[in-house]
Write an enzyme that holds these catalytic residues in place. Structure first.
Site, short mmCIF file in Angstrom:
data_model
loop_
_atom_site.label_atom_id
_atom_site.label_comp_id
_atom_site.label_asym_id
_atom_site.label_seq_id
_atom_site.Cartn_x
_atom_site.Cartn_y
_atom_site.Cartn_z
CG ASP A 16 -2.00 0.99 1.25
OD1 ASP A 16 -2.29 1.54 0.17
OD2 ASP A 16 -2.57 1.25 2.32
CD GLU A 52 -0.31 5.37 -4.07
OE1 GLU A 52 -1.00 4.35 -4.26
OE2 GLU A 52 0.12 5.71 -2.95
CG ASP A 104 -8.15 5.21 0.76
OD1 ASP A 104 -8.06 3.97 0.86
OD2 ASP A 104 -7.33 5.99 1.25
#
Length: 919
Positions: free
Chosen positions: A447, A450, A570
């Site tokens: 997670d 990015e 999300d």
């Protein structure tokens, strides 16, 4: 988890239109540059074209033009064309060939610099033909067209004329621009990752910015976690694909009649995929970028996760409550709750004591359940933290001014591993091994990759100050951080519409002037971070015990599907987000990432009870099906409301019966790239009414989900492509569509409409609470003919294997593959199978115990007579068989459902069943 930083008021389109970058940038490309001219062209020994382009007129808008460009055009396969344009004199950044293996380009060579006045048009318009594509090119200003060889139809056209507002080629160090014209009937899909409010079909004048960013998925038309610069173009039933393989940030402006790329670095490296069906486009695309990863069978079960399972006893209660509620559950997850101080590869000794956790894992593993944990890329800067110390010793971190770059995420001050560095990949694999010895997890969830950073710019740790571990969104940075605008990497001349607000490209991420292995700036490699981490994680997991890895990654790039599954990040617990989830899931199938799903019931805030009912009725049919909630949201496990539990038992009950079908689709995805969840137009490319359909979807070619997506509705209007569609919840119910029909279907709170198309043989099992038990139950073959027909044929497939194997293949004795066929001809019905590698199926004792045949018409069921049941030519005892015939009223015609039960046909042997009915 996400930082979920709030977006400033959107300045939508400003960067794309250039209104915030430079006065000249408000004008079209023709005013930025006068293009290039083709001054030499030759064929290479392998049949490619190699040319030299010279700039027509230099200017300094967004920096000086590169004077000479190398042009390379090659038919790489019968259905794939490559057009590559780069600096002719200097090596430029491009996606590393070891990261995404592909055919290498020709070497650069110093061009012969022209002396004196060049001829005005030394090269005239010409063609370069291949089996699928023909490329025509014009010398001055240089442009090219890609046409379909079979029809001459133009698919990509960079040409410009005196009144054309679009495209002369622009090629500067930090700004590349190119446009293509599009016809009015082009339907485009892809160019993501974005949350698209208008549905799956690209919408003219929406912003499509590609740059991996930790921005919550409920933000619309904003660059999100992944960057996939590929699109599919569907015109009158024929599809083709276009990939610009470039990892730099870019804006793509879709005007409806044109598409313009505005890229801040790298090269133009276009790949064209001929199609012509949508499935063949994805096949050709994944042949280049890598076939999707094989997924373990258990991963198609239901998953439960929450950020906020504070201790092991809570996790144990969740598992127990699912069992009490009789809701299927295969995988339990923990977010960072299990960690010691939110540090990767650690256990909290108080809340998740290792002896008790190991005992819990022994219990769930013994029944076939699995356990997965989260791993974030930031490694805490902590002198007592072995993972950090070993990383420092191996020099694995991204650098800034010669030292590891400092950022801040959940554990406080962190360094980020550089996965472009071979040493980092080795170190990361060793840390995975160490952690697996500590806790035998069954997969990893990567997670925040990015990569997400709570601070922006150059950061230092103040003397005597220790960053606390994070406690949630809104946590302020404790580091001293300063924005960096002094380098060309941190403040490029053209501003992409990053974060939907033209944020600096280093905003809340690694400073783009930080350096990777071999001096590669983050500016170039940024969008590759999650992809490179997935590769390293896959390698580390596969090296543990030789088992098939399961990895879930938030950030993705071209080729990520070869290593990881994805979830849509999300989202919110709203009806709008429920709708958006379908579009994003379908897009990722096009991107070559078929194992994808959305947080069921929404990540936050709390969903309503009704919404959660409807969401599980959709999420039960995502390829990756997981309920996941935020730390601050109320509990939303499916058993929290009895009504939701009932909907879950209903929808997941069907999913678990469909597991053999889903797993076979996974095999097809791994071998051909075919998406598991697909837009309806994939099976009906001539059915133009389906081109924008985003509220229904297919699993494979023939199972259609038509969910309720609006509050308070107890019916749904669904579009049915031409043909017969049978309800999987009540097989006596059939929709017959002539030419395409909208039908209003009853959909009370606990009902989701799922239909199977005609001419299908659907392998199903009896279901269960776990995939391990469900997959050992007897098979039913649901066979569908056109309703009321006396003649017809149907096909189906089944793949079975030992899903611990690292590969999905038929090259071993641990897998079986079966093709099913059926025909009906004037009352004579025959069903048979053809088996490859049958030993594995025989060893597991799988049998077909039931045939359910739908759609036979004009026949007298009372005259039904079994002629014979054979397996490998030997007659099978059918003394226990039971035959149920039921007539279905279709208005003008009659249809028959024939249900033959009590069979014992071995799946691992060729079998044949035939019977005669009165006509």
């Amino acid at each position: 988890m996400s930082t979920n930083f709030p977006l400033l008021p959107l300045t939508l389109f400003l960067s794309i239109l250039g209104l915030c970058s430079s006065p000249a940038s408000a004008n079209p490309a023709a005013t930025i540059g006068k293009g290039y001219r083709l001054i030499s062209l030759e064929k290479t020994p392998d049949g490619a074209l190699l040319g030299l382009l010279q700039v027509n007129q230099k200017n300094n808008i967004y920096g000086p033009d590169i004077p000479y460009l190398q042009l390379f055009i090659k038919h790489e396969t019968d259905d794939r064309l490559r057009v590559r344009i780069t600096d002719a004199q200097k090596q430029r950044w491009e996606v590393p060939y070891d990261l995404l293996p592909r055919e290498g380009p020709p070497p650069l060579s110093k061009p012969a610099i022209p002396v004196g006045r060049m001829p005005r048009d030394p090269i005239t318009t010409s063609d370069y033909s291949g089996s699928a594509f023909t490329v025509s090119y014009t010398a001055n200003p240089f442009s090219f067209k890609v046409k379909r060889s079979s029809t001459g139809e133009t698919l990509f056209d960079t040409g410009s004329g005196p009144s054309d507002p679009y495209s002369s080629l622009v090629f500067k160090d930090q700004y590349l621009e190119l446009s293509t014209r599009l016809p009015s009937d082009a339907s485009l899909y892809g160019l993501g990752e974005h949350t698209q409010p208008h549905g799956i079909k690209l919408y003219p004048n929406d912003a499509y910015t590609l740059y991996t960013t930790d921005v919550a998925a409920f933000n619309l038309n904003t660059d999100l976690y992944g960057a996939h610069p590929v699109y599919m173009d569907l015109r009158a039933g024929k599809a083709h694909g276009v990939l610009l393989l470039n990892s730099n940030g870019m804006d793509v402006l879709y005007r409806g009649n044109s598409l313009t790329y505005k890229v801040i670095g790298g090269v133009f490296d276009f790949y064209f995929f001929a199609g012509t069906s949508p499935l063949s486009v994805v096949d050709q695309y994944t042949q280049l970028i890598g076939r999707p990863a094989p997924m373990p069978y258990w991963s198609f079960g239901f998953h439960q996760c929450r950020w906020g399972y504070h201790n092991l006893s809570v996790v144990e209660d969740v598992v127990t409550n699912y069992q009490k509620a009789k809701i299927p559950l295969d995988v339990i997850w923990t977010d960072d709750d299990h960690m010691d101080g939110k540090k990767d590869f650690t256990l909290n000794p108080v809340n998740f004591p290792r002896p008790k956790l190991l005992a819990f894992l022994d219990r769930i593993h013994s029944i076939g359940m699995k356990y997965i944990v989260i791993i974030d890329p930031g490694i805490a800067i902590n002198s007592s933290y072995g993972v950090y110390q070993r990383g420092l010793a191996n020099d694995v971190f991204i650098k800034y001014e010669g030292e590891p770059y400092i950022a801040q995420v959940w554990p406080g001050a962190v360094n980020f591993p550089d996965f472009l560095n071979p040493r980092t990949v080795k170190w990361w694999g060793d840390e995975i091994r160490r952690f697996h010895e500590l806790v035998p997890v069954d997969g990893l969830w990567i997670d925040m990759n990015e990569v997400s950073n709570f601070c922006t710019g150059k950061c230092t740790i103040p003397k005597g100050k220790q960053c606390p571990t994070g406690t949630g969104p809104g946590w302020d940075c404790c580091l001293d951080c300063k924005n960096i605008t002094s380098t060309r990497w941190d403040d490029p001349p053209y501003k992409i519409n990053a974060s939907g607000m033209q944020a600096p490209i280093g905003f809340k991420t690694i400073a783009t002037s930080a350096l990777h292995y071999n001096g590669v700036p983050e500016y170039d490699a940024h969008s590759l971070y999650g992809f490179s981490q997935a590769i390293a994680t896959h390698k580390g997991l596969q090296g543990l015990q030789g088992k098939r890895p399961f990895i879930l990654s938030r950030s993705t790039f071209v080729g990520s599907g070869k290593y990881a599954a994805h979830w849509t990040g999300d989202n919110k617990g709203t009806w709008e987000d429920l709708k958006y989830s379908i579009t994003t899931v379908l897009n990722f199938g096009i991107f070559g990432v078929p194992m994808v799903g959305s947080d069921i019931c929404g990540f936050y805030p709390a969903p309503t009870e009704e919404l959660c009912n409807r969401w599980i009725e959709v999420g039960a049919f995502y390829p990756f099906s997981r309920d996941h909630a935020n730390y601050y949201s109320p509990r939303q496990e499916l058993y929290q409301w009895e009504s939701v539990a009932e909907s879950a038992r209903n929808a997941l009950g069907l999913r678990y019966k469909l597991l053999p079908y889903l797993y076979t689709l996974s095999y097809e995805a791994h071998t051909t790239g075919a998406p598991i969840a697909r837009p309806v137009f994939f099976s009906f490319p001539e059915f133009t009414e389906s081109y924008g359909l985003s509220t229904q979807f297919l699993l494979g070619s023939s199972v259609m989900i038509s969910p309720v997506l609006e509050q308070g509705k107890t019916e749904v209007t669904a579009l049915f492509a031409p043909g017969s569609w049978y309800s999987l919840f009540d097989m006596t119910q059939v929709i017959t569509s002539k030419g395409g029909t909208n039908v209003t279907l009853d959909a009370p709170l606990h009902v989701v409409n799922v239909h199977v198309y005609e001419n299908t043989i659907l392998p199903m099992q009896q279901g269960g609470m776990l995939t391990k038990e469900a997959r050992m139950t007897p098979f039913t073959l649901v066979i569908t003919f056109p309703a009321g027909a006396t003649d017809g044929e149907a096909k189906g497939k089944l793949f079975l294997d030992d899903d611990e194997l690292p590969e999905m293949s038929l090259d071993n004795r641990r897998s079986s593959y079966v093709e099913f066929s059926a025909t009906a001809n004037k009352g004579q019905v025959k069903v048979w199978s053809e088996v490859q590698q049958g030993d594995f199926a025989m060893k597991n004792g799988w049998i077909v115990h039931r045939l359910t045949v739908l759609g036979l018409g004009g026949m007298k069921t009372s005259d039904l007579q079994i002629n014979g049941v054979h397996a490998d030519g030997v007659e099978v005892n059918v003394s226990e068989q039971r035959v149920l015939e039921k007539e279905v009223d279709l208005g003008e015609t009659k249809s028959v459902m024939v249900d033959i039960n009590g069979l014992k046909l071995p799946v691992g042997k060729n079998f044949a069943v035939s019977w005669k009915m009165g006509v």
